[in-house]
Design a protein around this motif. Structure first.
Motif, PDB file in Angstrom:
ATOM      1  N   THR A   1      21.881  -4.184  11.447  1.00  0.00           N
ATOM      2  CA  THR A   1      21.227  -4.569  10.194  1.00  0.00           C
ATOM      3  C   THR A   1      21.535  -3.581   9.079  1.00  0.00           C
ATOM      4  OG1 THR A   1      19.408  -5.638  11.355  1.00  0.00           O
ATOM      5  CG2 THR A   1      19.004  -4.995   9.071  1.00  0.00           C
ATOM      6  N   PHE A   2      21.897  -4.101   7.911  1.00  0.00           N
ATOM      7  CA  PHE A   2      22.084  -3.262   6.723  1.00  0.00           C
ATOM      8  C   PHE A   2      20.723  -2.869   6.181  1.00  0.00           C
ATOM      9  CE2 PHE A   2      22.374  -3.259   1.969  1.00  0.00           C
ATOM     10  CZ  PHE A   2      22.991  -2.021   1.848  1.00  0.00           C
ATOM     11  N   LEU A   3      20.539  -1.588   5.923  1.00  0.00           N
ATOM     12  CA  LEU A   3      19.263  -1.090   5.421  1.00  0.00           C
ATOM     13  C   LEU A   3      19.338  -0.992   3.900  1.00  0.00           C
ATOM     14  CD1 LEU A   3      18.652   1.608   8.169  1.00  0.00           C
ATOM     15  CD2 LEU A   3      17.604  -0.652   7.996  1.00  0.00           C
ATOM     16  N   ASP A   4      18.847  -2.008   3.255  1.00  0.00           N
ATOM     17  CA  ASP A   4      18.877  -2.117   1.797  1.00  0.00           C
ATOM     18  C   ASP A   4      17.822  -1.167   1.213  1.00  0.00           C
ATOM     19  OD1 ASP A   4      18.486  -2.879  -0.894  1.00  0.00           O
ATOM     20  OD2 ASP A   4      19.113  -4.927  -0.463  1.00  0.00           O
ATOM     21  N   GLU A   5      18.286  -0.082   0.606  1.00  0.00           N
ATOM     22  CA  GLU A   5      17.360   0.935   0.103  1.00  0.00           C
ATOM     23  C   GLU A   5      16.410   0.387  -0.955  1.00  0.00           C
ATOM     24  OE1 GLU A   5      19.214   4.537  -1.116  1.00  0.00           O
ATOM     25  OE2 GLU A   5      20.352   4.778   0.746  1.00  0.00           O
ATOM     26  N   VAL A   6      16.922  -0.425  -1.843  1.00  0.00           N
ATOM     27  CA  VAL A   6      16.079  -0.960  -2.925  1.00  0.00           C
ATOM     28  C   VAL A   6      14.952  -1.814  -2.341  1.00  0.00           C
ATOM     29  CG1 VAL A   6      16.002  -2.464  -4.943  1.00  0.00           C
ATOM     30  CG2 VAL A   6      17.932  -0.888  -4.626  1.00  0.00           C
ATOM     31  N   ARG A   7      15.312  -2.727  -1.432  1.00  0.00           N
ATOM     32  CA  ARG A   7      14.317  -3.626  -0.845  1.00  0.00           C
ATOM     33  C   ARG A   7      13.311  -2.860   0.004  1.00  0.00           C
ATOM     34  NH1 ARG A   7      13.910  -6.539   3.806  1.00  0.00           N
ATOM     35  NH2 ARG A   7      15.963  -5.869   4.511  1.00  0.00           N
ATOM     36  N   LEU A   8      13.789  -1.893   0.804  1.00  0.00           N
ATOM     37  CA  LEU A   8      12.890  -1.123   1.656  1.00  0.00           C
ATOM     38  C   LEU A   8      11.927  -0.279   0.824  1.00  0.00           C
ATOM     39  CD1 LEU A   8      15.316   0.053   4.484  1.00  0.00           C
ATOM     40  CD2 LEU A   8      13.383  -1.513   4.741  1.00  0.00           C
ATOM     41  N   ALA A   9      12.439   0.326  -0.254  1.00  0.00           N
ATOM     42  CA  ALA A   9      11.574   1.134  -1.118  1.00  0.00           C
ATOM     43  C   ALA A   9      10.481   0.272  -1.740  1.00  0.00           C
ATOM     44  CB  ALA A   9      12.404   1.820  -2.198  1.00  0.00           C
ATOM     45  N   GLU A  10      10.842  -0.944  -2.123  1.00  0.00           N
ATOM     46  CA  GLU A  10       9.847  -1.859  -2.691  1.00  0.00           C
ATOM     47  C   GLU A  10       8.818  -2.260  -1.651  1.00  0.00           C
ATOM     48  OE1 GLU A  10      12.122  -5.066  -4.243  1.00  0.00           O
ATOM     49  OE2 GLU A  10      12.704  -4.005  -6.088  1.00  0.00           O
ATOM     50  N   GLN A  11       9.274  -2.573  -0.448  1.00  0.00           N
ATOM     51  CA  GLN A  11       8.370  -2.976   0.627  1.00  0.00           C
ATOM     52  C   GLN A  11       7.360  -1.882   0.957  1.00  0.00           C
ATOM     53  OE1 GLN A  11      10.859  -3.943   3.950  1.00  0.00           O
ATOM     54  NE2 GLN A  11      11.234  -6.065   3.294  1.00  0.00           N
ATOM     55  N   MET A  12       7.821  -0.626   0.940  1.00  0.00           N
ATOM     56  CA  MET A  12       6.983   0.497   1.356  1.00  0.00           C
ATOM     57  C   MET A  12       6.286   1.184   0.185  1.00  0.00           C
ATOM     58  SD  MET A  12       9.645   1.984   4.237  1.00  0.00           S
ATOM     59  CE  MET A  12       8.457   2.770   5.327  1.00  0.00           C
ATOM     60  N   ALA A  13       6.544   0.679  -1.027  1.00  0.00           N
ATOM     61  CA  ALA A  13       5.909   1.217  -2.237  1.00  0.00           C
ATOM     62  C   ALA A  13       6.163   2.708  -2.399  1.00  0.00           C
ATOM     63  CB  ALA A  13       4.412   0.924  -2.240  1.00  0.00           C
TER      64      ALA A  13
ATOM     65  N   MET B   1       0.848  -1.199   0.000  1.00  0.00           N
ATOM     66  CA  MET B   1       0.000   0.000   0.000  1.00  0.00           C
ATOM     67  C   MET B   1       0.876   1.238   0.000  1.00  0.00           C
ATOM     68  SD  MET B   1      -2.894   1.078   2.789  1.00  0.00           S
ATOM     69  CE  MET B   1      -3.751   2.638   2.638  1.00  0.00           C
ATOM     70  N   ARG B   2       0.573   2.168  -0.924  1.00  0.00           N
ATOM     71  CA  ARG B   2       1.395   3.359  -1.050  1.00  0.00           C
ATOM     72  C   ARG B   2       1.062   4.350   0.061  1.00  0.00           C
ATOM     73  NH1 ARG B   2       4.622   5.449  -4.717  1.00  0.00           N
ATOM     74  NH2 ARG B   2       4.148   3.791  -6.193  1.00  0.00           N
ATOM     75  N   LEU B   3       2.125   4.921   0.644  1.00  0.00           N
ATOM     76  CA  LEU B   3       1.944   5.886   1.710  1.00  0.00           C
ATOM     77  C   LEU B   3       1.528   7.235   1.141  1.00  0.00           C
ATOM     78  CD1 LEU B   3       5.153   5.080   3.757  1.00  0.00           C
ATOM     79  CD2 LEU B   3       2.840   4.425   4.331  1.00  0.00           C
ATOM     80  N   VAL B   4       0.602   7.892   1.810  1.00  0.00           N
ATOM     81  CA  VAL B   4       0.195   9.228   1.409  1.00  0.00           C
ATOM     82  C   VAL B   4       0.277  10.117   2.643  1.00  0.00           C
ATOM     83  CG1 VAL B   4      -1.651  10.653   0.483  1.00  0.00           C
ATOM     84  CG2 VAL B   4      -1.355   8.322  -0.354  1.00  0.00           C
ATOM     85  N   HIS B   5       1.046  11.188   2.550  1.00  0.00           N
ATOM     86  CA  HIS B   5       1.253  12.059   3.702  1.00  0.00           C
ATOM     87  C   HIS B   5       1.785  13.389   3.207  1.00  0.00           C
ATOM     88  CE1 HIS B   5       2.668  13.445   7.652  1.00  0.00           C
ATOM     89  NE2 HIS B   5       1.881  12.515   8.157  1.00  0.00           N
ATOM     90  N   ASN B   6       1.470  14.454   3.956  1.00  0.00           N
ATOM     91  CA  ASN B   6       1.979  15.767   3.561  1.00  0.00           C
ATOM     92  C   ASN B   6       3.492  15.791   3.558  1.00  0.00           C
ATOM     93  OD1 ASN B   6      -0.586  16.815   3.247  1.00  0.00           O
ATOM     94  ND2 ASN B   6      -0.720  17.548   5.369  1.00  0.00           N
ATOM     95  N   SER B   7       4.093  15.040   4.461  1.00  0.00           N
ATOM     96  CA  SER B   7       5.550  14.945   4.503  1.00  0.00           C
ATOM     97  C   SER B   7       5.899  13.461   4.487  1.00  0.00           C
ATOM     98  CB  SER B   7       6.091  15.632   5.760  1.00  0.00           C
ATOM     99  OG  SER B   7       7.495  15.571   5.789  1.00  0.00           O
ATOM    100  N   LEU B   8       6.052  12.937   3.301  1.00  0.00           N
ATOM    101  CA  LEU B   8       6.217  11.492   3.140  1.00  0.00           C
ATOM    102  C   LEU B   8       7.424  10.962   3.895  1.00  0.00           C
ATOM    103  CD1 LEU B   8       5.254   8.898   1.848  1.00  0.00           C
ATOM    104  CD2 LEU B   8       6.509   9.511  -0.228  1.00  0.00           C
ATOM    105  N   HIS B   9       8.535  11.685   3.845  1.00  0.00           N
ATOM    106  CA  HIS B   9       9.739  11.144   4.489  1.00  0.00           C
ATOM    107  C   HIS B   9       9.581  11.071   6.003  1.00  0.00           C
ATOM    108  CE1 HIS B   9      10.966  15.427   5.094  1.00  0.00           C
ATOM    109  NE2 HIS B   9      11.592  14.926   6.143  1.00  0.00           N
ATOM    110  N   ASP B  10       8.741  11.945   6.611  1.00  0.00           N
ATOM    111  CA  ASP B  10       8.492  11.860   8.053  1.00  0.00           C
ATOM    112  C   ASP B  10       7.747  10.574   8.393  1.00  0.00           C
ATOM    113  OD1 ASP B  10       9.739  14.230   8.702  1.00  0.00           O
ATOM    114  OD2 ASP B  10       7.924  15.429   8.498  1.00  0.00           O
ATOM    115  N   GLU B  11       6.791  10.211   7.551  1.00  0.00           N
ATOM    116  CA  GLU B  11       6.043   8.978   7.797  1.00  0.00           C
ATOM    117  C   GLU B  11       6.930   7.758   7.580  1.00  0.00           C
ATOM    118  OE1 GLU B  11       1.885   6.788   6.493  1.00  0.00           O
ATOM    119  OE2 GLU B  11       2.091   8.965   6.384  1.00  0.00           O
ATOM    120  N   VAL B  12       7.775   7.828   6.578  1.00  0.00           N
ATOM    121  CA  VAL B  12       8.710   6.721   6.337  1.00  0.00           C
ATOM    122  C   VAL B  12       9.639   6.579   7.537  1.00  0.00           C
ATOM    123  CG1 VAL B  12      10.582   5.888   4.880  1.00  0.00           C
ATOM    124  CG2 VAL B  12       8.583   6.971   3.835  1.00  0.00           C
ATOM    125  N   ALA B  13      10.146   7.715   8.037  1.00  0.00           N
ATOM    126  CA  ALA B  13      11.027   7.685   9.211  1.00  0.00           C
ATOM    127  C   ALA B  13      10.304   7.083  10.413  1.00  0.00           C
ATOM    128  CB  ALA B  13      11.523   9.089   9.537  1.00  0.00           C
TER     129      ALA B  13
END
Length: 221
Positions: free
Chosen positions: A29-41, A1-13
């Motif tokens: 833990t290594f934070l794999d940007e590609v995998r995390l971006a896919e998980q969070m859409a 599900m895609r996140l919708v927020h006025n400040s998207l990076h705050d919600e991601v954080a």
């Protein structure tokens, strides 16, 4: 599900922070940007901004040419953080003693009664919750947003260590006694006494954690 927020990076954080505190993203833990971006859409841009926020908070560390990792809290970190927390929360208790109304003290009285009941029943999780509520109320009663902000940042680092100091032998009873000492000073409007009692409380937390770490350390043959 895609996140919708006025400040998207705050919600991601916020979501990443929650996963870190829950232990889903463990220290180191290594934070794999590609995998995390896919998980969070989401795209990698808000993810990178979120990682910058968490890096500033001390929850994540960035290593050049390697990427981001969930931070690991060392015993030295805790030795350095707890004296600062003791000073800051002590000051909050000082200011709370000056500002608390009779109604505020009644709320604290009720919270301490719950704390005592949980301690007697050895309900540690519930004790932690009541303990947290008491600390939060004292910080709020101080009415000093700068103290609250810095304490909040330091608590995030301490929380990262997933500490369980109440499991140390005798610590539950000691913690309750310390809390009651702080509250007695608050009721007496004794600002200096409340400050000293709160400092003692935080310092003894660190001592309990140190003893627990020693007990859990593997013995050399």
């Amino acid at each position: 599900m895609r996140l919708v927020h006025n400040s998207l990076h705050d919600e991601v954080a916020a979501q990443l922070r929650e996963r870190i505190f829950a232990g889903e993203l463990a220290p180191g833990t290594f934070l794999d940007e590609v995998r995390l971006a896919e998980q969070m859409a989401i795209s990698r841009t808000p993810l990178r901004e979120a990682l910058k926020v968490l890096t500033v908070e001390g929850l994540v560390r960035h290593e050049p040419r390697r990427g981001c990792f969930v931070n690991e809290v060392t015993e030295q970190d805790l030795d350095e953080i707890f004296p600062v927390l003791a000073l800051l929360e002590g000051r909050c208790a000082f200011e709370a003693a000056q500002h608390a109304t009779d109604a505020d003290l009644q709320v604290l009285e009720d919270l301490h009664q719950k704390l005592s009941k949980h301690a007697r029943a050895r309900r540690i999780n519930e004790y932690y919750q009541a303990n947290f509520a008491i600390h939060e109320m004292i910080i709020a009663l101080a009415g000093n947003r700068w103290l609250a902000m810095v304490i909040g940042d330091l608590r995030k680092i301490v929380k990262l260590a997933r500490l369980q100091q109440l499991h140390a032998p005798g610590r539950l009873e000691q913690s309750l006694s310390e809390h009651l000492a702080v509250f007695a000073a608050l009721k007496a409007r004794d600002a200096e006494g409340a400050e000293a009692a709160m400092r003692t409380h935080l310092q003894r937390q660190r001592s309990a954690l140190r003893e627990l770490a020693r007990a859990q350390r593997p013995r050399l043959a």
